[in-house]
Scaffold this active site. Structure first.
Site, PDB file in Angstrom:
ATOM      1  N   CYS A  90       0.787  -1.247   0.000  1.00 19.14           N
ATOM      2  CA  CYS A  90       0.000   0.000   0.000  1.00 19.14           C
ATOM      3  C   CYS A  90       0.813   1.288   0.000  1.00 19.14           C
ATOM      4  O   CYS A  90       0.756   2.061  -0.949  1.00 19.14           O
ATOM      5  CB  CYS A  90      -0.915   0.061   1.220  1.00 19.14           C
ATOM      6  SG  CYS A  90      -2.061  -1.283   1.320  1.00 19.14           S
ATOM      7  N   HIS A 150      -3.539   6.646   3.823  1.00 21.33           N
ATOM      8  CA  HIS A 150      -2.370   5.843   4.228  1.00 21.33           C
ATOM      9  C   HIS A 150      -1.028   6.426   3.783  1.00 21.33           C
ATOM     10  O   HIS A 150      -0.082   5.694   3.474  1.00 21.33           O
ATOM     11  CB  HIS A 150      -2.498   4.394   3.714  1.00 21.33           C
ATOM     12  CG  HIS A 150      -1.778   3.417   4.606  1.00 21.33           C
ATOM     13  ND1 HIS A 150      -1.631   2.092   4.301  1.00 21.33           N
ATOM     14  CD2 HIS A 150      -1.140   3.591   5.787  1.00 21.33           C
ATOM     15  CE1 HIS A 150      -0.957   1.485   5.242  1.00 21.33           C
ATOM     16  NE2 HIS A 150      -0.647   2.382   6.170  1.00 21.33           N
TER      17      HIS A 150
END
Ligand SMILES: *[C@@H]1O[C@H](CO)[C@@H](O)[C@H](O)[C@H]1NC(C)=O
Ligand SMILES: *[C@@H]1O[C@H](CO)[C@@H](O)[C@H](O)[C@H]1NC(C)=O
Ligand SMILES: *[C@@H]1O[C@H](CO)[C@@H](O)[C@H](O)[C@H]1NC(C)=O
Length: 595
Positions: free
Chosen positions: A83, A144
């Protein structure tokens, strides 16, 4: 004479004004022709989970419809298999290590919301460029890429500091801890927490030793004091490591404001749909950039009751089908507002499916089809080859498949050019404008070499040799797989990038993806007469690539990736962080989505 002179004087003035008028009109006409950009990104979705990529048992009619009405890329590659680095590269159009978003240790994602690492403020995202070009920019869903640097409210890494006018979503990432009653995230995550835990205990022991060495207290008091201190630190470390993750990391924000802490994950899907729909309605006059970054299909696979038990692939399949339904809701509003012809819609996943996510025989992670490996691995195709679909009715051809190598980093120059902006020239970028390829004006993509990183370590390199149609891939390092785990590492843990859990290859493992997409038969000098030439050519490219790298502050060091209480976003008075703004509006929310 005088009047003649005056009219001569007037001529340039007149010319100037007519030019100005013309320029303004042109700019206005230009603004009208610029498309809205709608980006739909799944989290951890495998390429093999999607109907139009060959899955005949999972139902993704809305994604399939995008492919039917647009261009499907079959060799669309994420810059990293995890990610944080993949998203950093996506937002900046450059490999994650150029912005310092690649890790040298075993924690390769931003671990705590209260850490100091994140996308540096001096990075220029495509959202920032489009914002400067007059686009209204929104991010809905997962970020994120960090929040704060030095205090709990400096928001140096926050989406609003990176070119988004509007943010609604989760600044961190979904974790097992976010859902009550679900087991905690295990594996590497657990190890990291234990590390923190041990650190606090070490601190307690140290303090006790120091106190005992000083003559400050009476002996019996020393013992009592030591026990109490030990107890307190033990409790704090347990609380922070395990008990409070849901409060620290699982929260929702609207712009800078926390709306739910901890978030009620069961309703997040409907809030995301509602927010996306309302953003499009608010900005239908355009141009807008909307990035919908789904929390689906990351574990713990929070799925609404309507979808539970609907698919043929357990909870994972239910979750995929729910995400497809959400996409359908968003596409519906695009249609309803008559925006299909001037909206470029793009669908992708941040990286491949998570093979280690299994509970007994139950699959909790994605399926990467015929491709080897998955999330977290350096170079294996399964972790980086993702769906890539572009739809722009009337501009891009419909029902078209393109096999050329392309990158998620290509979105950067593509949308910047469409928005009338310029790619920053003061830094190296790694993407190429995709429009000529998507419009079939050129046959080949501009990618000759692609570098496949695992953290800061280069694991593999791809070479597209256009003339002969080969796609060579050389692996210098590969993860060690679990003996029975068919292409996965141990337990629920992602593979590591360096150390004992990897194998180095010299000469590299070489494959030709055009003949062997599953990377099952490494070539050798015996089977590939050009072996040495190919390996040398790739090595030269690596050398050249290395000259373009400059050291920057690393964002994922132990220090930057540590929980720092003074950086913790908190709704209330730290450490009592709790709020729930959504409950008040709950009824209206759910009503709207159901309608
Ligand atoms: C379809 O997706 C499911 C869920 O990931 C997977 O188990 C299955 O093997 C896939 N089927 C095909 C034909 O790829
Ligand atoms: C979109 O373009 C097509 C032709 O390319 C046209 O038939 C259709 O009416 C247009 N739709 C809208 C909403 O403008
Ligand atoms: C951002 O700042 C860091 C150090 O503060 C520097 O090393 C890096 O080159 C800068 N990046 C850009 C794109 O200017």
């Amino acid at each position: 004479m005088e009047s003649l002179l005056r009219s001569y004087w007037n001529l340039p003035v007149l010319l100037f004004f007519s030019l100005l008028l013309w320029k303004t009109c042109e700019a206005r006409a230009g603004a009208d022709s610029r498309p809205n950009i709608l980006i739909l990104m799944a989290d951890d979705l495998g390429i093999g989970d999607v109907g139009c990529y060959g899955n005949d048992t999972i139902r993704t009619p809305n994604i399939d419809r995008l492919a039917k009405e647009g261009v499907k890329l079959t060799q669309h590659i994420s810059a990293a298999p995890l990610c944080t680095p993949s998203r950093a590269a996506f937002m900046t159009g450059r490999y994650a290590l150029r912005s310092g978003m690649a890790s040298t240790n075993s924690i390769r994602i931003l671990y705590w919301l209260g850490g100091s690492g994140g996308l540096p403020s001096n990075e220029t995202t495509f959202a920032k460029v489009l914002q400067q070009q007059g686009y209204t920019t929104g991010l809905i869903g997962k970020w994120h890429l960090g929040v704060n640097c030095e205090s709990y409210n400096d928001f140096c890494h926050h989406p609003l500091n990176h070119g988004f006018d509007y943010f609604y979503g989760m600044p961190h990432t979904l974790l097992g801890d976010c859902q009550l009653g679900k087991p905690l995230e295990l594996g590497i995550v657990l190890r990291y927490r234990l590390w923190f835990y041990t650190q606090m205990i070490a601190l307690a022991v140290f303090t006790i030793v120091v106190i005992n060495l000083t003559g400050f207290f009476l002996f019996s008091w020393k013992i009592i004091f030591s026990l109490v201190l030990f107890g307190i630190l033990f409790f704090i470390s347990w609380y922070i490591s395990f008990g409070f993750v849901r409060y620290w990391d699982c929260l929702m924000m609207r712009n800078y404001e926390i709306t739910e802490q901890p978030m009620k994950v069961e309703r997040t899907y409907s809030l995301i749909v509602k927010e996306a729909v309302s953003f499009i309605e608010r900005n239908k006059k355009g141009p807008f950039l909307l990035f919908v970054s789904f929390l689906h299909v990351h574990t713990p696979l929070v799925t609404s009751e309507r979808f539970i038990g609907r698919s043929r692939h357990g909870l994972y399949g239910d979750n995929v089908e729910e995400m497809d339904w959400m996409i359908g809701q968003i596409l519906e509003v695009v249609d309803k507002q008559g925006l299909q012809n001037n909206t470029l819609t793009y669908f992708t996943s941040d990286h491949g499916g998570f093979l280690e996510a299994q509970q007994g025989d139950i699959q909790l992670g994605g399926w990467n089809g015929i491709y080897k490996g998955g999330k977290g691995m350096g170079g294996w195709e399964g972790g980086i080859r993702v769906p890539g679909i572009f739809r722009w009715l009337g501009v891009l051809p419909a029902d078209t498949v393109i096999d050329q190598p392309t990158s998620l980093m290509d979105i950067y120059p593509t949308v910047i050019h469409l928005g009338g902006g310029k790619v920053p020239q003061d830094r190296v970028t790694d993407g190429h404008d995709l429009m000529p390829l998507l419009q079939r004006k050129v046959q080949y993509s501009d990618h000759e070499f692609m570098f496949h990183y695992c953290g800061v370590y280069l694991h593999a390199v791809r070479w597209h040799q256009k003339e002969v149609g080969a796609v060579w891939k050389a692996h210098y390092t590969t993860p060690v797989f679990h003996p029975e785990g068919a292409g996965a590492c141990y337990g629920r843990r992602t593979c590591t990038c360096a150390g004992e859990q990897v194998t180095h290859h010299d000469p590299p493992l070489l494959f030709d993806l055009s003949r062997d997409p599953s990377e099952s038969n490494p070539l050798s000098i015996a089977t590939e007469p050009q072996f040495d030439t190919i390996v040398k050519k790739i090595e030269k490219a690596v050398e050249e690539h290395r000259t373009t790298l400059t050291p920057v502050p690393l964002q994922l060091t132990w220090w930057n990736n540590m929980w720092k209480p003074w950086l913790q976003p908190c709704c209330g008075t730290f450490p009592v962080c709790w709020c729930d703004q959504e409950t008040e509006n709950r009824h209206s929310h759910l009503q709207e989505v159901k309608d």
